[in-house]
Write an enzyme that holds these catalytic residues in place. Structure first.
Site, PDB file in Angstrom:
ATOM      1  N   SER A  11      18.095  49.298  27.779  1.00  0.00           N
ATOM      2  CA  SER A  11      16.496  49.349  27.988  1.00  0.00           C
ATOM      3  C   SER A  11      16.276  49.996  29.324  1.00  0.00           C
ATOM      4  O   SER A  11      15.096  50.689  29.409  1.00  0.00           O
ATOM      5  CB  SER A  11      16.018  47.961  28.225  1.00  0.00           C
ATOM      6  OG  SER A  11      16.431  47.210  29.206  1.00  0.00           O
ATOM      7  N   SER A 131      31.683  46.891  35.041  1.00  0.00           N
ATOM      8  CA  SER A 131      31.829  45.980  36.224  1.00  0.00           C
ATOM      9  C   SER A 131      31.155  46.423  37.526  1.00  0.00           C
ATOM     10  O   SER A 131      29.994  46.834  37.267  1.00  0.00           O
ATOM     11  CB  SER A 131      33.287  45.853  36.537  1.00  0.00           C
ATOM     12  OG  SER A 131      33.776  44.837  37.543  1.00  0.00           O
ATOM     13  N   TYR A 145      27.404  36.514  42.032  1.00  0.00           N
ATOM     14  CA  TYR A 145      27.771  37.839  41.203  1.00  0.00           C
ATOM     15  C   TYR A 145      29.053  38.379  41.211  1.00  0.00           C
ATOM     16  O   TYR A 145      29.558  38.743  40.222  1.00  0.00           O
ATOM     17  CB  TYR A 145      26.417  38.840  41.830  1.00  0.00           C
ATOM     18  CG  TYR A 145      26.614  40.192  41.397  1.00  0.00           C
ATOM     19  CD1 TYR A 145      26.269  40.165  39.946  1.00  0.00           C
ATOM     20  CD2 TYR A 145      27.146  41.192  41.983  1.00  0.00           C
ATOM     21  CE1 TYR A 145      26.536  41.625  39.355  1.00  0.00           C
ATOM     22  CE2 TYR A 145      27.172  42.533  41.450  1.00  0.00           C
ATOM     23  CZ  TYR A 145      26.923  42.721  40.189  1.00  0.00           C
ATOM     24  OH  TYR A 145      26.972  44.015  39.628  1.00  0.00           O
ATOM     25  N   LYS A 149      31.864  39.184  38.057  1.00  0.00           N
ATOM     26  CA  LYS A 149      32.578  40.526  37.947  1.00  0.00           C
ATOM     27  C   LYS A 149      34.049  40.320  38.173  1.00  0.00           C
ATOM     28  O   LYS A 149      34.772  41.080  37.629  1.00  0.00           O
ATOM     29  CB  LYS A 149      31.856  41.582  39.059  1.00  0.00           C
ATOM     30  CG  LYS A 149      30.522  41.838  38.411  1.00  0.00           C
ATOM     31  CD  LYS A 149      30.387  42.567  37.233  1.00  0.00           C
ATOM     32  CE  LYS A 149      28.997  43.000  36.834  1.00  0.00           C
ATOM     33  NZ  LYS A 149      28.620  43.754  35.521  1.00  0.00           N
TER      34      LYS A 149
END
Length: 273
Positions: A11, A131, A145, A149
């Site tokens: 998007s 990543s 976060y 990852k």
């Protein structure tokens, strides 16, 4: 027959630029987003579009089955959808940790499991997992976060060797800061936290500057990341990892500093702030 690629999170930002890059190379692109209205411009450019929330098994199965029925092949999967849940580890409640993992780690895992039987049947395919430099170098305020990852990095390292005998490659792309709305969404997620009051220095860092996107002077363009993803998806003999940007290269080198040295640097920065 044109090769096919399935891209999640198309998007905006990296995902949108990646869809355009593959279209430019005459691939059949299945661009997906939670709201298909956000990618109508990609449909106008020739992409196939579909609703896909990476936490929804039914939507994933629908898109993958559709690709098989319409194209008879799935050559490449680009796991791009994701967001950043920043904040001190103590201040991030477990439900938000779960949401972060659900999108950034479990989501790619769901997509991988869905496409692999088709790739394995053809003994050919490429999985590109987007990543981050934060997946190899964790900093204060980004533990949640980074954990998502780091997990994606480990998953991909194992996968790469598991699928190699079947003619399939698994590749990681590791951007540093990117000029997207990533930081804006991360700021919105910060507002969900009930601050303990113990980490105001970190919050001040967020408020004073954008380290991982937006107007950061070290940020790269989404198109730059897309070109690397395209290379990772089409090159005959891909590398295991593709860092993107000078900041990413420098950060990955900093991993080799002794832990005590890195901790001292973070402590010094905290005192300066």
């Amino acid at each position: 027959m044109a090769k096919t690629v399935l891209i999640t999170g198309a998007s905006s930002g990296i995902g949108r630029a990646t869809a355009r890059a593959f279209l430019h190379e005459d691939w059949t692109v299945y661009a997906t987003a939670r709201d298909p209205e956000d990618i109508t411009d990609l449909a106008e450019r020739g992409a196939e579009t579909a609703a896909l929330d990476v936490t929804d098994e039914t939507q994933i199965r629908s898109v993958v089955d559709r690709m098989d029925e319409e194209q008879g092949r799935i050559d490449c999967l680009v796991n791009n959808a994701g967001y950043g849940q920043f904040g001190p580890v103590e201040d991030v409640p477990t439900d938000l940790l779960h949401e972060q993992m659900d999108v950034n780690l479990y989501g790619p895992h769901r997509l991988i499991r869905a496409v692999l039987p088709y790739m394995r049947e053809r003994e050919d395919g490429r999985i590109v997992n987007v990543s981050s430099v934060a997946g190899r170098f964790a900093t204060p305020g980004m533990g949640v976060y980074s954990a998502s990852k780091f997990g994606l990095e480990a998953l991909t390292d194992a996968l790469r060797n598991e699928v190699e005998p079947h003619g399939i490659e698994a590749v990681l792309v590791e951007p540093g800061p990117v000029e997207t709305n990533f930081a804006d969404r991360a700021d919105d997620r910060l507002d969900l936290l009930d601050r303990s009051g113990a980490y105001e220095t970190l919050y001040k860092l967020y408020e004073d500057g954008q380290t991982f996107g937006g107007s950061s002077p070290v940020a790269v363009r989404p198109a730059d990341v897309a070109e690397v993803i395209l290379e990772a998806g089409v090159t005959p003999d891909p590398e295991a990892r593709y860092p993107v940007g000078a900041f990413a290269d420098l950060s990955l080198k900093a991993r080799y500093l002794p832990d005590r040295v890195r901790d001292s640097v973070f402590a010094l920065l905290g005192r300066l702030l």
